[in-house]
Design a protein around this motif. Structure first.
Motif, PDB file in Angstrom:
ATOM      1  N   HIS A   1       0.892  -1.229  -0.037  1.00  0.00           N
ATOM      2  CA  HIS A   1      -0.035  -0.057   0.002  1.00  0.00           C
ATOM      3  C   HIS A   1       0.909   1.250   0.091  1.00  0.00           C
ATOM      4  CE1 HIS A   1       0.561   1.027   4.441  1.00  0.00           C
ATOM      5  NE2 HIS A   1       0.665  -0.200   4.588  1.00  0.00           N
TER       6      HIS A   1
ATOM      7  N   GLU B   1      -5.608  -7.507  -5.902  1.00  0.00           N
ATOM      8  CA  GLU B   1      -5.973  -6.162  -6.637  1.00  0.00           C
ATOM      9  C   GLU B   1      -4.663  -5.433  -6.167  1.00  0.00           C
ATOM     10  OE1 GLU B   1      -7.376  -8.032  -4.188  1.00  0.00           O
ATOM     11  OE2 GLU B   1      -9.377  -8.697  -4.957  1.00  0.00           O
ATOM     12  N   GLY B   2      -4.038  -5.476  -5.361  1.00  0.00           N
ATOM     13  CA  GLY B   2      -2.800  -4.357  -5.012  1.00  0.00           C
ATOM     14  C   GLY B   2      -1.824  -4.759  -6.264  1.00  0.00           C
TER      15      GLY B   2
ATOM     16  N   GLN C   1       1.695   6.442  -7.151  1.00  0.00           N
ATOM     17  CA  GLN C   1       0.584   7.616  -7.456  1.00  0.00           C
ATOM     18  C   GLN C   1       1.106   9.003  -7.346  1.00  0.00           C
ATOM     19  OE1 GLN C   1      -2.401   6.220  -4.543  1.00  0.00           O
ATOM     20  NE2 GLN C   1      -3.606   4.800  -6.541  1.00  0.00           N
TER      21      GLN C   1
ATOM     22  N   GLU D   1      -2.507  -5.702  -9.000  1.00  0.00           N
ATOM     23  CA  GLU D   1      -3.141  -5.400 -10.232  1.00  0.00           C
ATOM     24  C   GLU D   1      -2.831  -3.727 -10.452  1.00  0.00           C
ATOM     25  OE1 GLU D   1      -6.703  -6.732 -10.615  1.00  0.00           O
ATOM     26  OE2 GLU D   1      -6.319  -8.923 -11.038  1.00  0.00           O
ATOM     27  N   GLU D   2      -2.969  -3.093  -9.251  1.00  0.00           N
ATOM     28  CA  GLU D   2      -2.887  -1.540  -9.459  1.00  0.00           C
ATOM     29  C   GLU D   2      -1.517  -1.269  -9.487  1.00  0.00           C
ATOM     30  OE1 GLU D   2      -4.335   2.133  -6.466  1.00  0.00           O
ATOM     31  OE2 GLU D   2      -4.625   0.194  -5.826  1.00  0.00           O
ATOM     32  N   GLU D   3      -0.616  -1.844  -8.714  1.00  0.00           N
ATOM     33  CA  GLU D   3       0.653  -1.694  -8.902  1.00  0.00           C
ATOM     34  C   GLU D   3       1.267  -2.041 -10.329  1.00  0.00           C
ATOM     35  OE1 GLU D   3       3.950  -2.444  -5.736  1.00  0.00           O
ATOM     36  OE2 GLU D   3       4.190  -4.007  -7.212  1.00  0.00           O
TER      37      GLU D   3
ATOM     38  N   ILE E   1       2.386   1.827  -3.793  1.00  0.00           N
ATOM     39  CA  ILE E   1       1.127   2.210  -4.659  1.00  0.00           C
ATOM     40  C   ILE E   1       1.028   3.735  -4.228  1.00  0.00           C
ATOM     41  CG2 ILE E   1      -1.340   2.170  -4.896  1.00  0.00           C
ATOM     42  CD1 ILE E   1      -1.144  -0.987  -4.813  1.00  0.00           C
TER      43      ILE E   1
ATOM     44  N   ALA F   1      -0.461  -1.696 -13.077  1.00  0.00           N
ATOM     45  CA  ALA F   1      -1.042  -0.655 -13.982  1.00  0.00           C
ATOM     46  C   ALA F   1      -0.225   0.542 -13.991  1.00  0.00           C
ATOM     47  CB  ALA F   1      -2.471  -0.274 -13.807  1.00  0.00           C
TER      48      ALA F   1
END
Length: 356
Positions: free
Chosen positions: A196, A231-232, A203, A234-236, A199, A238
């Protein structure tokens, strides 16, 4: 009650648990030391095999019975939400006040976290006022008070102006496994920490990192650390894809300590988004500093105090910084970390506070 030395910690693993473990590795062997932690379900195996661990049921009476008798010593690793889900461990504070009144033994407190600043319309506002009032009483009887940031020290001093609050930055959570050989891979940047946090950093710095990637200043990013989820991941992923780096990227997830140490010793940059209020309580920042990595930070500023003055801003890197200057900053950052927050120094301060 028994004589001896007690360390009260909210956990055995995690940030405060790791802090306690590193501290004990650097303190002299304490024959009569015990650890006390709150009772929780599914507790991980004891990682402090050399010292007994006792659990308290989270009541003042139970904890008071487990604290040492006259002549004993107590160190508290204080994290408000670590001890109480509402952020006000009144049972802990009451037990410590009672113990101090009866035993008069040395009491040292390391404030990892203090309290949350709720607005007046929030339902937790008055709870936190009660918390601060109780902490004022505790500060007045403590023999030594430490905290990891200057901002937290200011808030504690405002509660109890006569208390001597010492800022003691946290130590590195990754040991240098081997001495650096001076060879660092140009353009390699490492982002290390909980997912977290990684990420949030990507961002916060996405525009700057994309520009640095396009200019070839950063050629590859490697992320590493625990706390991952599907989910993390995938977000990282992206976010990393947005940067279109020349040599792409790696998501390595949790790694053993020696692998993290190797990454921090071989990268040209370690990426950080720790601001002035949180930087000295970040074990990951200190790990990068301890390895002499040049820290790429959106908060870097030559006019600010160390360590931010020793970091490099994305804009500065875009304008051009020589390899020798980057190497010099990394070395000065490593010396700063050794001087301010090496584990032997932390242990020495705690040992003096407890009269070990």
């Amino acid at each position: 009650m028994t004589d001896g030395t007690v360390i009260i910690s909210p956990e055995l693993s995690g940030g405060v648990g790791d802090y306690t473990r590193r501290l004990l590795e650097n303190l002299p062997r304490i024959a009569d030391l015990r650890l006390i932690v709150p009772k929780i379900g599914n507790r991980p195996p004891n990682s402090f095999e050399q010292y007994p661990v006792e659990e308290t049921d989270g009541t003042a009476r139970d904890l008071r019975e487990k604290l040492p008798a006259c002549g004993g010593k107590v160190l508290v690793q204080y994290s408000a939400y670590g001890f109480d889900r509402f952020g006000y461990p009144r049972w802990l504070i009451k037990a410590l006040l009672d113990w101090k009144k009866e035993s008069r033994g040395p009491l040292a407190i390391m404030f990892h976290e203090i309290w949350t600043f709720w607005p007046v319309w929030n339902k937790n506002y008055f709870l936190q006022r009660l918390h601060r009032r109780s902490l004022r009483k505790l500060l007045r009887v403590a023999d030594a008070v430490f905290t990891s940031t200057s901002s937290q020290a200011e808030h504690l001093n405002a509660l109890s102006p006569k208390s001597a609050i010492e800022v003691l930055p946290v130590g590195s959570n990754i040991r240098r496994i081997q001495a650096d050989d001076g060879a660092r891979e140009p353009g390699l940047a490492v982002l290390f920490g909980l997912q977290h946090s990684r990420i949030r950093t990507l961002q916060r710095m996405r525009t700057e990192l994309k520009s640095l990637g396009a200019a070839g200043k950063i050629r590859k990013i490697v992320t590493a650390g625990s706390g991952g989820s599907r989910e993390g991941d995938e977000e990282e992923l992206a976010l990393l894809l947005e940067f279109e780096l020349i040599d792409s990227f790696d998501q390595r997830g949790p790694l053993p300590e020696e692998k993290i140490s190797g990454l921090l010793s071989s990268c040209e940059f370690a990426i950080s988004a720790q601001d002035e209020l949180s930087i000295t309580k970040s074990g990951t920042f200190m790990a990068a500093a301890a390895h002499g990595s040049n820290i790429l930070s959106c908060y870097a500023d030559a006019s600010k105090p160390e360590p931010l003055s020793l970091s490099t801003s994305p804009n500065e890197l875009m304008d051009g910084v020589s390899a020798s200057e980057l190497l010099s900053r990394g070395e000065r950052l490593r010396h700063w970390q050794e001087r301010t927050s090496a584990w032997p120094r932390i242990a020495d301060q705690v040992a003096q506070a407890l009269k070990l």
